[in-house]
Design an enzyme around this catalytic site. Sequence first.
Site, mmCIF file in Angstrom:
data_model
loop_
_atom_site.group_PDB
_atom_site.id
_atom_site.type_symbol
_atom_site.label_atom_id
_atom_site.label_comp_id
_atom_site.label_asym_id
_atom_site.label_seq_id
_atom_site.Cartn_x
_atom_site.Cartn_y
_atom_site.Cartn_z
ATOM 1 N N GLU A 163 0.824 -1.205 0.000
ATOM 2 C CA GLU A 163 0.000 0.000 0.000
ATOM 3 C C GLU A 163 0.861 1.259 0.000
ATOM 4 O OE1 GLU A 163 -4.119 1.863 1.487
ATOM 5 O OE2 GLU A 163 -3.651 -0.224 1.898
ATOM 6 N N GLY A 210 -6.550 4.920 -0.844
ATOM 7 C CA GLY A 210 -6.779 3.523 -1.184
ATOM 8 C C GLY A 210 -8.242 3.145 -1.067
ATOM 9 N N HIS A 262 -0.119 -14.292 -0.553
ATOM 10 C CA HIS A 262 1.173 -14.610 0.062
ATOM 11 C C HIS A 262 1.623 -15.965 -0.472
ATOM 12 C CE1 HIS A 262 0.338 -11.170 2.522
ATOM 13 N NE2 HIS A 262 -0.834 -11.710 2.824
ATOM 14 N N ARG A 306 5.125 -17.227 -0.596
ATOM 15 C CA ARG A 306 6.342 -17.849 -0.064
ATOM 16 C C ARG A 306 6.673 -17.209 1.275
ATOM 17 N NH1 ARG A 306 10.616 -20.513 -2.370
ATOM 18 N NH2 ARG A 306 9.782 -20.177 -4.446
ATOM 19 N N SER A 307 7.078 -18.002 2.229
ATOM 20 C CA SER A 307 7.480 -17.485 3.542
ATOM 21 C C SER A 307 8.869 -16.870 3.467
ATOM 22 C CB SER A 307 7.497 -18.612 4.574
ATOM 23 O OG SER A 307 6.205 -19.146 4.739
ATOM 24 N N HIS A 361 -3.481 0.702 -14.383
ATOM 25 C CA HIS A 361 -4.416 1.705 -14.899
ATOM 26 C C HIS A 361 -4.190 3.005 -14.131
ATOM 27 C CE1 HIS A 361 -8.115 3.547 -16.307
ATOM 28 N NE2 HIS A 361 -8.455 3.783 -15.053
ATOM 29 N N GLY A 418 -6.139 6.165 -14.445
ATOM 30 C CA GLY A 418 -7.205 7.041 -14.908
ATOM 31 C C GLY A 418 -7.329 8.295 -14.068
ATOM 32 N N ARG A 461 -9.902 9.206 -12.277
ATOM 33 C CA ARG A 461 -10.659 8.990 -11.032
ATOM 34 C C ARG A 461 -10.170 7.797 -10.228
ATOM 35 N NH1 ARG A 461 -16.588 9.963 -13.527
ATOM 36 N NH2 ARG A 461 -16.383 12.203 -13.825
ATOM 37 N N HIS A 462 -9.643 6.797 -10.915
ATOM 38 C CA HIS A 462 -9.166 5.586 -10.250
ATOM 39 C C HIS A 462 -7.832 5.158 -10.832
ATOM 40 C CE1 HIS A 462 -13.566 5.240 -9.588
ATOM 41 N NE2 HIS A 462 -13.162 4.853 -8.394
#
Length: 136
Positions: free
Chosen positions: A63, A82, A89, A91-92, A106, A108, A110-111
Amino acid sequence: MIWKRAVTLEALNAMGEGNMVGLLDIRFEHISDDEIAASMPVDERTHQPFGLLHGGASVVLAETLGSVAGYLCTEGEQKVVGLEVNANHLRSVYSGRVLGVCRALHTGGRHQVWQIDIYDQHSRLCCSSRLTTAVG
């Protein structure tokens, strides 16, 4: 180049001071015309109780990368928040540093949709994440 804001790695890393990014020692490592990358330690700050990288820490890295990338694709007073994040997930990881690489799917007005892949120190894919942001 997809970025609309001029930025340096030093400026990106300074943004992390005094918040979760700095607390987890997330460091921006690379920026190119269409991707951004940051690393994060796998240690007591980011471990889950069983001694491996916490999935939530991977999501924080994802994030962080997607939100910063989204901001860099805006202009003026525009903000990015967000809307949805998911992570697989794969692989450890028990120690070292992981590297997240963020690319736009993308961008854009707006998003935005960002793909963030997180790799261990051996360049093995550990987590595949997608972040959707709103631009306002």
